[in-house]
Design an enzyme around this catalytic site. Sequence first.
Site, short mmCIF file in Angstrom:
data_model
loop_
_atom_site.label_atom_id
_atom_site.label_comp_id
_atom_site.label_asym_id
_atom_site.label_seq_id
_atom_site.Cartn_x
_atom_site.Cartn_y
_atom_site.Cartn_z
N GLU A 132 0.85 -1.20 0.00
CA GLU A 132 0.00 0.00 0.00
C GLU A 132 0.88 1.24 0.00
OE1 GLU A 132 -3.28 0.06 2.83
OE2 GLU A 132 -2.79 2.13 3.37
N GLU A 137 -3.20 11.41 3.39
CA GLU A 137 -3.77 10.79 4.58
C GLU A 137 -3.51 11.67 5.79
OE1 GLU A 137 -4.16 6.36 6.54
OE2 GLU A 137 -2.18 7.01 5.87
#
Length: 315
Positions: A132, A137
């Site tokens: 990932e 974020e």
Amino acid sequence: MRINFHCFVILAPAVTMTFGATYQRSSQLAGQSFLDAFTFQAIADPTNGRVTYVDQSTAEADGLVSVANNKLTLRADYTTTLSSSGPGRNSFRIQSNSQYETHVAIFDIEHMPQGCGTWPAILGANWPNEGEVDIVEGVNDQTPDTCTLHTSAGCTMPSSRPMTGTADGTDCDAYDNDNSGCGVSLDDSKSYGPQFNSNGGGWYAIERSSSYISIFFWERTSDSVPSDVKSPGSSVDTSNWGTPAAYFPDTDCDFSTHFGPHNIIINLTFCGDWAGSSSVYAASGCPSTCVDYVNNNPSAFKNAYFEFNSLNIYQ
């Protein structure tokens, strides 16, 4: 098609960095075409958030997705008070229909979700088997943005490498350190949350190759936005983009065994493993507890939305 650009920068005897290549555009997405290139995932939240990910028909009926002026908006519900014993706040999780390995993706983002309890993300993943890469974020409006790799065991990053951001950790193994991964905090307070939004947003870009992953960010008002980012054309040349905000080389990480084809995922959850951690939430200066706040303050999430101007992908 990808044309290598040979530029080598050596910052330390043990680490050789390669920057730059030319890529040809494979997808030009905006508005409806952006939406059509993705599928809604009405699944249980992998991060245990106070959220209900809805399908596309529900999102359309409830006004959680819209296309106007060739822009795509994705938002969470901001009108419903939740029962403590009922499901979480309705929101979105979309996944690209295509997968990507070596590529460049440029996200032109005008607005990102904000508010206490929010945890928005833009990432590339095929979890858990293929790793990932978190591009955008953060939680609870706490700036700056954090870019992170999460992998299987045996992938680490050098503590010193050519990037403008600051390494928060070097062990990318998702099963170490409570899955914090090997993150980089960007050196720009306007890269995330309310400060990003008040500045008109900006551009995020990822360049993924077989030997490095670079993530770039430019503010909307920056004078240094490359012309092929600001006005995307049929090709991009990343050798003209300068030092990346976050840089992840394959020095001590075999990309061929830790990363495979990735889907692009865009989602907004609430609370959960990170934003809802009692210590993280309290340190953010947010009121009450995360779950109680999300349950009882729907109007607080009126600005909990992404607005995308475009997504251009090059290979």
